[in-house]
Design an enzyme around this catalytic site. Structure first.
Site, PDB file in Angstrom:
ATOM      1  N   GLY A  13       0.812  -1.210   0.000  1.00 28.46           N
ATOM      2  CA  GLY A  13       0.000   0.000   0.000  1.00 28.46           C
ATOM      3  C   GLY A  13       0.848   1.262   0.000  1.00 28.46           C
ATOM      4  O   GLY A  13       2.082   1.202  -0.031  1.00 28.46           O
ATOM      5  N   GLN A  14       0.151   2.407   0.054  1.00 29.24           N
ATOM      6  CA  GLN A  14       0.849   3.702  -0.055  1.00 29.24           C
ATOM      7  C   GLN A  14       1.876   3.893   1.062  1.00 29.24           C
ATOM      8  O   GLN A  14       3.010   4.278   0.806  1.00 29.24           O
ATOM      9  CB  GLN A  14      -0.181   4.853  -0.027  1.00 29.24           C
ATOM     10  N   ASP A  36       1.278  -8.924   1.974  1.00 29.23           N
ATOM     11  CA  ASP A  36       0.104  -8.232   1.428  1.00 29.23           C
ATOM     12  C   ASP A  36      -0.751  -9.279   0.742  1.00 29.23           C
ATOM     13  O   ASP A  36      -0.290 -10.402   0.516  1.00 29.23           O
ATOM     14  CB  ASP A  36       0.536  -7.129   0.435  1.00 29.23           C
ATOM     15  N   ILE A  37      -1.962  -8.855   0.376  1.00 28.32           N
ATOM     16  CA  ILE A  37      -2.860  -9.808  -0.293  1.00 28.32           C
ATOM     17  C   ILE A  37      -2.449 -10.037  -1.743  1.00 28.32           C
ATOM     18  O   ILE A  37      -2.808 -11.021  -2.374  1.00 28.32           O
ATOM     19  CB  ILE A  37      -4.329  -9.324  -0.180  1.00 28.32           C
ATOM     20  N   ASP A  54      -3.589 -12.900   3.343  1.00 25.35           N
ATOM     21  CA  ASP A  54      -4.887 -12.268   3.534  1.00 25.35           C
ATOM     22  C   ASP A  54      -5.021 -12.107   5.047  1.00 25.35           C
ATOM     23  O   ASP A  54      -5.180 -13.090   5.770  1.00 25.35           O
ATOM     24  CB  ASP A  54      -5.998 -13.174   2.974  1.00 25.35           C
ATOM     25  N   TYR A 144     -14.993   3.869   8.133  1.00 20.11           N
ATOM     26  CA  TYR A 144     -13.531   3.878   8.326  1.00 20.11           C
ATOM     27  C   TYR A 144     -13.183   4.601   9.629  1.00 20.11           C
ATOM     28  O   TYR A 144     -12.407   4.098  10.448  1.00 20.11           O
ATOM     29  CB  TYR A 144     -12.911   4.579   7.122  1.00 20.11           C
ATOM     30  N   LYS A 148     -11.486   3.159  13.024  1.00 15.95           N
ATOM     31  CA  LYS A 148     -10.226   3.679  13.580  1.00 15.95           C
ATOM     32  C   LYS A 148     -10.424   4.119  15.038  1.00 15.95           C
ATOM     33  O   LYS A 148      -9.559   3.886  15.886  1.00 15.95           O
ATOM     34  CB  LYS A 148      -9.705   4.850  12.728  1.00 15.95           C
TER      35      LYS A 148
HETATM   36  C1  AKB Z   1      -8.533   8.874   3.752  1.00 17.77           C
HETATM   37  O1  AKB Z   1      -8.688   9.887   3.052  1.00 17.77           O
HETATM   38  O2  AKB Z   1      -9.425   8.040   3.958  1.00 17.77           O
HETATM   39  C2  AKB Z   1      -7.203   8.668   4.423  1.00 17.77           C
HETATM   40  C3  AKB Z   1      -7.177   9.195   5.825  1.00 17.77           C
HETATM   41  C4  AKB Z   1      -7.265  10.634   6.070  1.00 17.77           C
HETATM   42  O3  AKB Z   1      -7.076   8.428   6.740  1.00 17.77           O
HETATM   43  N1  AKB Z   1      -6.167   9.287   3.664  1.00 17.77           N
END
Ligand code: AKB
Length: 318
Positions: A13-14, A36-37, A54, A144, A148
């Site tokens: 990933g990034q 990674d997957i 995975d 998301y 978090k």
């Molecule tokens: C997103 O845009 O979802 C992420 C973040 C801010 O966690 N780059």
């Protein structure tokens, strides 16, 4: 002295690509296992040693941790804000189940340190917009962000209950030239550079005056290594640290790019991501990170734009 054996989950990933490379410089290529997957087929030689994993397969993760005698884990795999809104249940399952497996297995196999990234997405419309404090209203509105926020408390729970040394940062939007982000709300700030170097106009999915907290990847990687290197008793925040570097709008970023690419044009066509961006802070108070482990960003907007354009042009030419 025990030699570290480090597992990076989400290494393609990034953040993963650059963090894996930085960890390999520090600990040695063979001491850092990328996973990674993604299948091995298209990987560059510098990604090895590499394991296809995975992370939702807890049994496979357990085998890897046990057989490789892992001492540190960097768990970066997650579905980001915009993709998560299209697939809420999948985002929740990936983001939460994988974290819980990593925490549980780290206790079981005596892993010494764990890094797990949180995000500014834990904040919501009722959080303070300017200099958002370390502690205060969070109330995220994306799956998301909810994952978090919950994950932060799980990290603290494992630290308090089992003494697991898990550390975390609330990353702002990250800007890098090596790997592209996928499925985030801050991704425009990476895509815009690719359009600028390719002499193509850019359509921005956020309004021109939407200010969001951002950071150049070089700063983000250094912050991660510095947090992980900090003495245990200096890491006082066991949810996740606020971290700040830059705050800018698409318009301010465009103006800076135009100084170096004068013909560059941007049009604005806000979509569903505008609502996500509007729920997030404009700037972050990172004084706890500065006080506890000496965090200080190096890149301002001008320096970041210059470096991004230079490196992307170089990549384009080679
Ligand atoms: C997103 O845009 O979802 C992420 C973040 C801010 O966690 N780059």
């Amino acid at each position: 002295m025990v030699q570290e054996k480090i597992l990076v989950i989400g290494a393609c990933g990034q953040i993963g690509r650059e963090l894996t490379a930085a960890l390999r410089l520090k600990f040695g290529q063979q001491q850092v296992l990328a996973s990674d997957i993604q299948a091995q087929g298209n990987l560059s030689a510098d990604m090895y040693p590499y394991f296809r994993l995975d992370v939702t397969d807890a049994a496979a993760l357990e085998t890897l941790i046990a057989e490789e005698k892992i001492t540190q884990i960097y768990h970066l795999a997650a579905m980001l804000s915009a993709s998560g809104e299209k697939n809420p249940k999948k985002a929740w399952d990936l983001n939460m189940d994988s974290l819980l497996s990593v925490l549980e297995l780290s206790v079981k196999y005596n892993v010494k340190k764990v890094f797990w990234p949180s995000s500014i997405a834990i904040f919501g419309p009722d959080s303070e917009k300017i200099s958002t404090p370390q502690q205060g209203v969070t109330e995220p509105t994306t799956v998301y962000g909810i994952s978090k926020a919950a994950g932060e408390y799980w990290c603290k729970y494992y630290f308090d209950k089992f003494g697991l040394d898990v550390r975390s940062i609330r990353y702002p939007g990250l800007i890098s030239y090596t790997g592209a982000p996928g499925g985030g709300t801050t991704d425009y700030a990476v895509d815009i550079f690719h359009h600028a170097v390719e002499d193509k106009p850019f359509t921005c999915f956020l309004k021109e005056d939407t200010v969001l907290p951002m950071m150049y990847m070089e700063d983000a990687i250094r912050a991660t290594l510095e947090l992980m290197d900090a003495p245990k008793d200096k890491v006082l925040v066991r949810t996740a640290y606020n971290l700040a570097a830059l705050s800018f709008s698409p318009q301010a970023l465009t103006e800076e790019i135009v100084k170096l690419v004068p013909d560059f044009k941007v049009v604005y066509a806000p979509d569903f991501r505008q609502q996500i961006a509007d729920s997030w802070p404009g700037s972050i108070d990172d004084s706890a990170a500065r006080t506890d482990w000496g965090w200080e960003p190096a890149f301002n907007l001008e320096a970041m734009v210059k470096d991004m354009l230079l490196n992307l042009k170089e990549l384009q030419e080679n």
